[in-house]
Design a protein around this motif. Structure first.
Motif, PDB file in Angstrom:
ATOM      1  N   CYS A 112       0.855  -1.190   0.000  1.00 56.32           N
ATOM      2  CA  CYS A 112       0.000   0.000   0.000  1.00 56.32           C
ATOM      3  C   CYS A 112       0.890   1.239   0.000  1.00 56.32           C
ATOM      4  O   CYS A 112       1.646   1.469   0.955  1.00 56.32           O
ATOM      5  CB  CYS A 112      -0.908  -0.027   1.229  1.00 56.32           C
ATOM      6  N   VAL A 113       0.830   2.032  -1.076  1.00 55.81           N
ATOM      7  CA  VAL A 113       1.719   3.178  -1.270  1.00 55.81           C
ATOM      8  C   VAL A 113       0.883   4.423  -1.538  1.00 55.81           C
ATOM      9  O   VAL A 113      -0.061   4.384  -2.336  1.00 55.81           O
ATOM     10  CB  VAL A 113       2.670   2.935  -2.459  1.00 55.81           C
ATOM     11  N   MET A 114       1.238   5.523  -0.877  1.00 53.93           N
ATOM     12  CA  MET A 114       0.522   6.780  -1.087  1.00 53.93           C
ATOM     13  C   MET A 114       1.452   7.831  -1.676  1.00 53.93           C
ATOM     14  O   MET A 114       2.617   7.928  -1.289  1.00 53.93           O
ATOM     15  CB  MET A 114      -0.057   7.299   0.234  1.00 53.93           C
ATOM     16  N   PHE A 115       0.924   8.628  -2.615  1.00 58.08           N
ATOM     17  CA  PHE A 115       1.634   9.767  -3.195  1.00 58.08           C
ATOM     18  C   PHE A 115       1.019  11.043  -2.623  1.00 58.08           C
ATOM     19  O   PHE A 115      -0.206  11.205  -2.600  1.00 58.08           O
ATOM     20  CB  PHE A 115       1.508   9.761  -4.716  1.00 58.08           C
ATOM     21  N   MET A 116       1.885  11.966  -2.206  1.00 60.97           N
ATOM     22  CA  MET A 116       1.394  13.180  -1.534  1.00 60.97           C
ATOM     23  C   MET A 116       2.374  14.322  -1.769  1.00 60.97           C
ATOM     24  O   MET A 116       3.582  14.115  -1.907  1.00 60.97           O
ATOM     25  CB  MET A 116       1.242  12.913  -0.032  1.00 60.97           C
TER      26      MET A 116
ATOM     27  N   TRP B 193      -5.593  -1.536  -6.901  1.00 62.61           N
ATOM     28  CA  TRP B 193      -6.627  -0.549  -6.572  1.00 62.61           C
ATOM     29  C   TRP B 193      -5.978   0.830  -6.547  1.00 62.61           C
ATOM     30  O   TRP B 193      -4.961   1.030  -5.864  1.00 62.61           O
ATOM     31  CB  TRP B 193      -7.241  -0.832  -5.201  1.00 62.61           C
ATOM     32  N   LEU B 194      -6.568   1.783  -7.258  1.00 62.03           N
ATOM     33  CA  LEU B 194      -6.126   3.174  -7.246  1.00 62.03           C
ATOM     34  C   LEU B 194      -7.197   3.984  -6.510  1.00 62.03           C
ATOM     35  O   LEU B 194      -8.314   4.144  -7.013  1.00 62.03           O
ATOM     36  CB  LEU B 194      -5.929   3.684  -8.671  1.00 62.03           C
ATOM     37  N   ILE B 195      -6.851   4.466  -5.321  1.00 58.40           N
ATOM     38  CA  ILE B 195      -7.812   5.151  -4.451  1.00 58.40           C
ATOM     39  C   ILE B 195      -7.546   6.653  -4.486  1.00 58.40           C
ATOM     40  O   ILE B 195      -6.451   7.118  -4.155  1.00 58.40           O
ATOM     41  CB  ILE B 195      -7.694   4.647  -2.995  1.00 58.40           C
ATOM     42  N   ASP B 196      -8.551   7.410  -4.867  1.00 60.11           N
ATOM     43  CA  ASP B 196      -8.489   8.874  -4.897  1.00 60.11           C
ATOM     44  C   ASP B 196      -9.108   9.401  -3.605  1.00 60.11           C
ATOM     45  O   ASP B 196     -10.317   9.278  -3.386  1.00 60.11           O
ATOM     46  CB  ASP B 196      -9.261   9.375  -6.118  1.00 60.11           C
TER      47      ASP B 196
ATOM     48  N   ALA C 255      -6.208  -7.338  -3.366  1.00 54.57           N
ATOM     49  CA  ALA C 255      -5.342  -6.760  -4.396  1.00 54.57           C
ATOM     50  C   ALA C 255      -3.889  -7.179  -4.193  1.00 54.57           C
ATOM     51  O   ALA C 255      -3.517  -7.743  -3.167  1.00 54.57           O
ATOM     52  CB  ALA C 255      -5.461  -5.233  -4.360  1.00 54.57           C
ATOM     53  N   ASP C 256      -3.082  -6.887  -5.207  1.00 53.56           N
ATOM     54  CA  ASP C 256      -1.633  -7.042  -5.103  1.00 53.56           C
ATOM     55  C   ASP C 256      -0.970  -5.715  -4.737  1.00 53.56           C
ATOM     56  O   ASP C 256       0.052  -5.690  -4.059  1.00 53.56           O
ATOM     57  CB  ASP C 256      -1.046  -7.540  -6.428  1.00 53.56           C
ATOM     58  N   TRP C 257      -1.545  -4.629  -5.238  1.00 51.11           N
ATOM     59  CA  TRP C 257      -1.068  -3.282  -4.924  1.00 51.11           C
ATOM     60  C   TRP C 257      -2.264  -2.398  -4.603  1.00 51.11           C
ATOM     61  O   TRP C 257      -3.322  -2.536  -5.229  1.00 51.11           O
ATOM     62  CB  TRP C 257      -0.332  -2.656  -6.110  1.00 51.11           C
ATOM     63  N   VAL C 258      -2.068  -1.466  -3.661  1.00 48.92           N
ATOM     64  CA  VAL C 258      -3.029  -0.394  -3.408  1.00 48.92           C
ATOM     65  C   VAL C 258      -2.259   0.918  -3.532  1.00 48.92           C
ATOM     66  O   VAL C 258      -1.288   1.148  -2.810  1.00 48.92           O
ATOM     67  CB  VAL C 258      -3.665  -0.501  -2.012  1.00 48.92           C
ATOM     68  N   VAL C 259      -2.655   1.748  -4.481  1.00 51.86           N
ATOM     69  CA  VAL C 259      -1.983   3.022  -4.735  1.00 51.86           C
ATOM     70  C   VAL C 259      -2.959   4.138  -4.373  1.00 51.86           C
ATOM     71  O   VAL C 259      -4.105   4.145  -4.839  1.00 51.86           O
ATOM     72  CB  VAL C 259      -1.551   3.140  -6.205  1.00 51.86           C
ATOM     73  N   VAL C 260      -2.508   5.065  -3.546  1.00 53.03           N
ATOM     74  CA  VAL C 260      -3.389   6.096  -3.009  1.00 53.03           C
ATOM     75  C   VAL C 260      -2.914   7.467  -3.473  1.00 53.03           C
ATOM     76  O   VAL C 260      -1.739   7.824  -3.318  1.00 53.03           O
ATOM     77  CB  VAL C 260      -3.412   6.041  -1.463  1.00 53.03           C
ATOM     78  N   ASP C 261      -3.831   8.238  -4.044  1.00 55.50           N
ATOM     79  CA  ASP C 261      -3.567   9.615  -4.466  1.00 55.50           C
ATOM     80  C   ASP C 261      -4.159  10.547  -3.415  1.00 55.50           C
ATOM     81  O   ASP C 261      -5.378  10.660  -3.283  1.00 55.50           O
ATOM     82  CB  ASP C 261      -4.202   9.855  -5.838  1.00 55.50           C
ATOM     83  N   ALA C 262      -3.287  11.215  -2.651  1.00 51.23           N
ATOM     84  CA  ALA C 262      -3.742  12.123  -1.593  1.00 51.23           C
ATOM     85  C   ALA C 262      -3.749  13.561  -2.093  1.00 51.23           C
ATOM     86  O   ALA C 262      -2.855  13.959  -2.843  1.00 51.23           O
ATOM     87  CB  ALA C 262      -2.830  12.008  -0.375  1.00 51.23           C
ATOM     88  N   PRO C 263      -4.728  14.358  -1.687  1.00 51.42           N
ATOM     89  CA  PRO C 263      -4.680  15.780  -2.036  1.00 51.42           C
ATOM     90  C   PRO C 263      -3.509  16.465  -1.363  1.00 51.42           C
ATOM     91  O   PRO C 263      -3.002  15.999  -0.338  1.00 51.42           O
ATOM     92  CB  PRO C 263      -6.021  16.321  -1.522  1.00 51.42           C
ATOM     93  N   ALA C 264      -3.055  17.558  -1.934  1.00 51.13           N
ATOM     94  CA  ALA C 264      -1.935  18.301  -1.359  1.00 51.13           C
ATOM     95  C   ALA C 264      -2.268  18.742   0.069  1.00 51.13           C
ATOM     96  O   ALA C 264      -3.417  19.067   0.386  1.00 51.13           O
ATOM     97  CB  ALA C 264      -1.620  19.516  -2.216  1.00 51.13           C
TER      98      ALA C 264
END
Length: 233
Positions: free
Chosen positions: A26-30, A58-61, A159-168
């Motif tokens: 599980c990885v988040m971009f911020m 899974w791509l979580i917004d 899932a195999d990967w969970v990618v999270v897009d965090a707001p600024a």
């Protein structure tokens, strides 16, 4: 939003070394500020992960009111990915990662409140992209994220990967609220707009909230090697 997969080799190698206790990584971009390219990088990373997934990615917004990630796939931002398909319930039979204020929808169903988050398979891939059903909210009703470890654990098993897009962070603290649920957080910045001190401040905030920063992706750094050195120090 742009396809930035050619800039993510190092981030991919770093994230691939993560060893979660069970289930998906599980990885988040911020980012600290808006306009740093976080959504482009998160979506690009998720596309890379989906190509290597046996189950799904899974791509979580986390910016529920905008659904910018879903809209980008509708526009066809990636040439090798199709449009979003039918909606699937993302509640996973557990309490969701959001709450409504005031609670309750017009049709008066408590369970309906828990089924506003959906995921859509991107045709031709093993990628699922989230969408929040804002059209179901009453006028004046607000939605707020909340930490739900059981929900994240369930997603990991699916899932195999969970990618999270965090707001600024300048716009919302949503990423900080979810940082402790991640295996790693990748900070995104543009070297010509964000100072090293601001990025280090974001790193401290993430760590204070129980998150682990595993890397920094610098957009358009050019020849400013001194800036990169300050971040690495």
């Amino acid at each position: 939003m742009r396809d930035l997969r050619d800039r993510l080799d190092r981030a991919w190698l770093t994230a691939s070394r993560l060893t979660p206790d069970g289930g998906a990584r599980c990885v988040m971009f911020m980012s600290a500020r808006e306009g740093e390219g976080t959504s482009s990088l998160a979506a690009s990373f998720a596309m890379m992960a989906a190509r290597k997934s046996q189950k799904a990615t899974w791509l979580i917004d986390l910016d529920l009111r905008r659904n910018a990630m879903f809209a980008a796939f509708e526009r066809g931002v990636f040439r090798d990915a199709g449009a979003p398909g039918r909606a699937f319930d993302a509640s996973l039979r557990t309490d969701p990662i959001y709450m409504l204020s005031p609670p309750g929808l017009e049709r008066g169903s408590e369970n309906a409140d828990k089924k506003l988050l959906t995921v859509h398979e991107i045709k031709g891939t093993r990628l699922l992209v989230s969408r929040f059903r804002n059209e179901e909210l009453r006028p004046g009703q607000r939605v707020q994220l909340r930490t739900q470890p059981a929900w994240w654990d369930t997603v990991r098993r699916a899932a195999d990967w969970v990618v999270v897009d965090a707001p600024a962070l300048s716009r919302s603290p949503a990423g900080l609220a979810m940082a402790a649920q991640m295996d790693g957080v990748i900070i995104v910045l543009q070297a010509d707009s964000t100072g090293a001190e601001e990025v280090m401040g974001l790193r401290r905030e993430i760590e204070t909230h129980g998150g682990r920063v595993i890397g920094v992706v610098i957009n358009r750094i050019g020849a400013d090697a001194r800036f990169a050195d300050r971040l690495a120090g």
